[in-house]
Enzyme design. Structure first.
Site, PDB file in Angstrom:
ATOM      1  CE1 TYR A  58      -6.328   4.515  -1.408  1.00 38.60           C
ATOM      2  CE2 TYR A  58      -4.592   4.353   0.228  1.00 38.60           C
ATOM      3  CZ  TYR A  58      -5.841   3.983  -0.240  1.00 38.60           C
ATOM      4  OH  TYR A  58      -6.584   3.098   0.464  1.00 38.60           O
TER       5      TYR A  58
ATOM      6  CB  THR B  39      -6.732   2.617  -4.734  1.00 39.41           C
ATOM      7  OG1 THR B  39      -6.003   1.418  -4.495  1.00 39.41           O
ATOM      8  CG2 THR B  39      -8.032   2.579  -3.942  1.00 39.41           C
TER       9      THR B  39
ATOM     10  CB  SER C 261      -0.875  -0.011   1.254  1.00 39.87           C
ATOM     11  OG  SER C 261      -1.414   1.269   1.502  1.00 39.87           O
TER      12      SER C 261
ATOM     13  CG  HIS D 125     -11.198   0.762   0.078  1.00 40.36           C
ATOM     14  ND1 HIS D 125     -10.457   1.407  -0.872  1.00 40.36           N
ATOM     15  CD2 HIS D 125     -10.430   0.783   1.191  1.00 40.36           C
ATOM     16  CE1 HIS D 125      -9.306   1.819  -0.347  1.00 40.36           C
ATOM     17  NE2 HIS D 125      -9.266   1.438   0.909  1.00 40.36           N
TER      18      HIS D 125
ATOM     19  CE  LYS E  84      -7.949  -2.853  -3.511  1.00 44.56           C
ATOM     20  NZ  LYS E  84      -8.312  -1.841  -2.524  1.00 44.56           N
TER      21      LYS E  84
HETATM   22  C1  LIG Z   1      -7.055  -2.520   7.339  1.00 49.26           C
HETATM   23  C2  LIG Z   1      -7.255  -2.283   5.884  1.00 49.26           C
HETATM   24  C3  LIG Z   1      -6.494  -1.316   5.236  1.00 49.26           C
HETATM   25  C4  LIG Z   1      -6.641  -1.124   3.856  1.00 49.26           C
HETATM   26  N1  LIG Z   1      -5.823  -0.229   3.217  1.00 49.26           N
HETATM   27  C5  LIG Z   1      -5.896  -0.117   1.865  1.00 49.26           C
HETATM   28  C6  LIG Z   1      -4.978   0.699   1.174  1.00 49.26           C
HETATM   29  O1  LIG Z   1      -4.069   1.287   1.749  1.00 49.26           O
HETATM   30  N2  LIG Z   1      -5.118   0.788  -0.172  1.00 49.26           N
HETATM   31  C7  LIG Z   1      -6.104   0.137  -0.858  1.00 49.26           C
HETATM   32  O2  LIG Z   1      -6.214   0.253  -2.082  1.00 49.26           O
HETATM   33  N3  LIG Z   1      -6.969  -0.665  -0.216  1.00 49.26           N
HETATM   34  C8  LIG Z   1      -6.881  -0.820   1.113  1.00 49.26           C
HETATM   35  N4  LIG Z   1      -7.738  -1.658   1.770  1.00 49.26           N
HETATM   36  C9  LIG Z   1      -8.718  -2.446   0.998  1.00 49.26           C
HETATM   37  C10 LIG Z   1      -8.107  -3.785   0.579  1.00 49.26           C
HETATM   38  O3  LIG Z   1      -7.114  -3.610  -0.396  1.00 49.26           O
HETATM   39  C11 LIG Z   1      -9.172  -4.736   0.007  1.00 49.26           C
HETATM   40  O4  LIG Z   1      -9.904  -4.067  -0.983  1.00 49.26           O
HETATM   41  C12 LIG Z   1     -10.129  -5.267   1.079  1.00 49.26           C
HETATM   42  O5  LIG Z   1      -9.433  -5.508   2.282  1.00 49.26           O
HETATM   43  C13 LIG Z   1     -10.783  -6.549   0.600  1.00 49.26           C
HETATM   44  O6  LIG Z   1     -11.691  -7.011   1.530  1.00 49.26           O
HETATM   45  P1  LIG Z   1     -11.367  -8.155   2.617  1.00 49.26           P
HETATM   46  O7  LIG Z   1     -10.552  -7.494   3.686  1.00 49.26           O
HETATM   47  O8  LIG Z   1     -12.702  -8.574   3.090  1.00 49.26           O
HETATM   48  O9  LIG Z   1     -10.584  -9.254   1.933  1.00 49.26           O
HETATM   49  C14 LIG Z   1      -7.601  -1.875   3.143  1.00 49.26           C
HETATM   50  C15 LIG Z   1      -8.355  -2.842   3.811  1.00 49.26           C
HETATM   51  C16 LIG Z   1      -8.189  -3.056   5.159  1.00 49.26           C
HETATM   52  C17 LIG Z   1      -8.990  -4.130   5.837  1.00 49.26           C
END
Ligand SMILES: Cc1cc2nc3c(=O)[nH]c(=O)nc-3n(C[C@H](O)[C@H](O)[C@H](O)COP(=O)(O)O)c2cc1C
Length: 386
Positions: A131, A157, A108, A277, A253
Site C-alpha cells: 500500500y 494495490t 499484505s 478489492h 492490483k
Molecule cells: C478481510 C480482507 C482484508 C483485505 N486486505 C487487503 C489488503 O491488505 N491489501 C489488498 O491489496 N487487498 C486486501 N483485500 C482484498 C483481497 O486482496 C482481494 O482483492 C479480495 O479478497 C478478493 O475477493 P474475495 O475475498 O471474494 O476472494 C482484503 C480482503 C479481505 C476480505
C-alpha cells in the site's frame, strides 16, 4: 459426528463459529450497502459452462504459470490484512499451506506477521503486497525489506488511496489486537480455540509497521498513524518510481476499467489484477467477473491478466479463465479456512477448489487447464445476454 467439510461455504460457517465477531465480520463484509461485494459472487451464476461428452478425460493437468512462476493450479492467495487475527500466526500458516500446495501466497502490508517473520517461518518465496503511504521513506524501506526477504513479486494495490466505509468494522470498533471492552470479552470468551492460540503467540499487532515507523511503538500511536497514512495523491508516476526501486516482477492490483488497464500496461508491469478489492471499496462498482472480459480484450495480449473477487469454487476459477484471466486470487475462501481450522483449513480450501476445478475441467471436455478459453463457455440464454 460432525458433518464432513465439502465446500468453501462449510468453512465459512465454521469460521463464523470460531472467530470473534469483529474479525469474522471484517472478512465477511463489504463497503456501504455491500452490493458490489454480493455481485462478485452472484454474477458468476449467470455464466454457463459448455458441457462436452465422450471426450478422453484421462491424464489431466492443472499446472500452469502465474507471473512467470510455475504453479500447480492457476490460483494464488490474495493479500488480506489482519490475517493473523483470524487465527494466531495466520500469515505464516497460510504461507506454509500455499507452499505445500504449490501455489503463491501474497503477504499484505497490513499483516500481523512481518515480512521477515513469514520469510523465516515458511519455505517458499511469497509475493508482497504494497500500500502506498504518505511516509515515502517507510514505503521505500518496505520495498527494500521485501527484496531482502526474497519476495518473488511485488503487488502494488491501486484501489485504496482512500478507504471505503465498512459499516460492520465501525460498529464493531475493529482494532488489532481487539480492545478489551465488555462486549468483546464476552464474544471472545466463547471462542476458546481462538484466544488460546492468541495467548500462545507474540504476533498480535501490525508486524510490518510497529517498530519500523518513527513514533509508532504502541497500538494508540499505530491507529492514529494508519488512519492518516493512506496516500490520496497516488498516481502513475508513483507507480513507475516504485517499479524502478523494486526492479523485479510487478503486479498492479485493483484495475476494473479498460482505460486504467491500458495505463497499467504502459508502465511495463508484468501483470494486473482485475479487482474491486472484494467489494470493500467502491460500492456500486461492477463485479470483477463482469469487468474482466473488457479488460482482457483490451490488454490481454500485452500483459498478464489475473482477477479476484467472489471466487468460492473451482467452477468460478474456470469461468474467470474462460473470460481471459491467466489465474485468479482467492481472499475470503482461504480466510474462512484459516479461521475454521488454521493451516489445515487453508489446505482444505485449496484442496476443495483444486478438486472442483479438475472435475469441472474434465466435464467441459478438457485435459489441460491452459486449454480453457472463450469456447469453454456456453452461449448464454438470450434472457441473460448483455
Ligand atoms: C478481510 C480482507 C482484508 C483485505 N486486505 C487487503 C489488503 O491488505 N491489501 C489488498 O491489496 N487487498 C486486501 N483485500 C482484498 C483481497 O486482496 C482481494 O482483492 C479480495 O479478497 C478478493 O475477493 P474475495 O475475498 O471474494 O476472494 C482484503 C480482503 C479481505 C476480505
Amino acid at each position: 459426528m460432525a458433518q464432513p467439510i465439502t465446500c468453501v461455504e462449510d468453512l465459512r460457517v465454521l469460521a463464523k463459529r470460531r472467530v470473534p465477531r469483529m474479525f469474522y465480520e471484517y472478512a465477511d463484509g463489504g463497503a456501504w450497502s455491500e452490493s458490489t461485494y454480493r455481485a462478485n459472487e452472484a454474477d458468476f451464476r449467470h455464466v454457463y459452462l459448455r458441457q462436452r461428452v465422450a471426450v478422453d478425460m484421462s491424464n489431466r493437468t492443472l499446472a500452469t504459470t502465474m507471473v512467470g512462476q510455475p504453479v500447480t493450479m492457476p490460483v494464488a492467495l490474495a493479500p488480506v490484512g489482519l490475517t493473523g487475527m483470524q487465527h494466531a500466526d495466520g500469515e505464516i500458516l497460510a504461507a506454509r499451506a500455499a507452499a505445500a500446495a504449490g501455489v503463491a501466497f501474497t503477504l499484505s502490508t497490513m499483516s500481523i506477521c512481518s515480512i521477515e517473520d513469514v520469510a523465516e517461518n515458511s519455505n517458499a518465496p511469497f509475493w508482497f503486497q504494497l500500500y502506498v503511504m504518505k511516509d515515502r521513506e517507510f514505503i521505500d524501506r518496505l520495498i527494500d525489506r521485501a527484496k531482502s526477504a526474497g519476495c518473488a513479486a511485488l503487488m502494488l494495490t491501486l484501489d485504496l488511496q482512500i478507504m471505503g466505509q465498512r459499516h460492520k468494522d465501525v460498529k464493531n470498533g475493529l482494532t488489532a489486537p481487539p480492545r478489551l471492552t465488555l462486549a468483546n470479552i464476552a464474544n471472545i470468551a466463547v471462542r476458546p480455540r481462538w484466544w488460546a492460540g492468541m495467548l500462545g503467540t507474540k504476533r498480535r499487532a501490525f508486524g510490518n509497521i510497529v517498530g519500523h515507523v518513527k513514533g509508532v511503538t504502541d497500538m494508540r500511536a499505530l491507529s492514529a498513524w494508519t488512519a492518516e497514512q493512506f496516500d490520496p495523491t497516488l498516481n502513475w508516476d508513483d507507480v513507475k518510481r516504485i517499479r524502478d526501486r523494486w526492479g523485479g516482477k510487478l503486479i498492479l492490483k485493483g484495475i476494473l476499467d479498460p482505460i486504467d488497464a491500458e495505463l497499467a500496461a504502459q508502465t511495463g508491469a508484468d501483470a494486473i489484477v482485475v479487482s474491486n478489492h472484494g467489494g470493500r471499496q467502491l460500492d456500486g462498482a461492477m463485479s470483477s467477473i463482469a469487468a474482466l472480459p473488457a479488460v482482457a480484450r483490451a490488454v490481454g495480449s500485452r500483459i498478464e491478466v489475473l482477477m479476484d473477487g467472489g471466487i468460492r469454487s473451482g467452477q468460478d476459477v474456470i469461468k474467470a479463465l474462460a473470460f481471459g484471466a491467466k489465474g485468479v486470487l482467492i481472499g475470503r475462501a482461504y480466510v474462512y479456512g484459516l479461521g475454521a481450522m488454521g493451516e489445515a483449513g487453508v489446505t482444505r480450501a485449496l484442496e476443495i477448489i483444486r478438486k472442483e476445478l479438475d472435475v469441472t475441467m474434465a466435464l467441459c471436455g478438457l485435459r489441460d487447464v491452459r486449454q480453457v478459453n472463450a469456447d469453454t463457455l456456453a452461449k448464454p440464454h438470450p434472457q441473460f445476454a448483455a
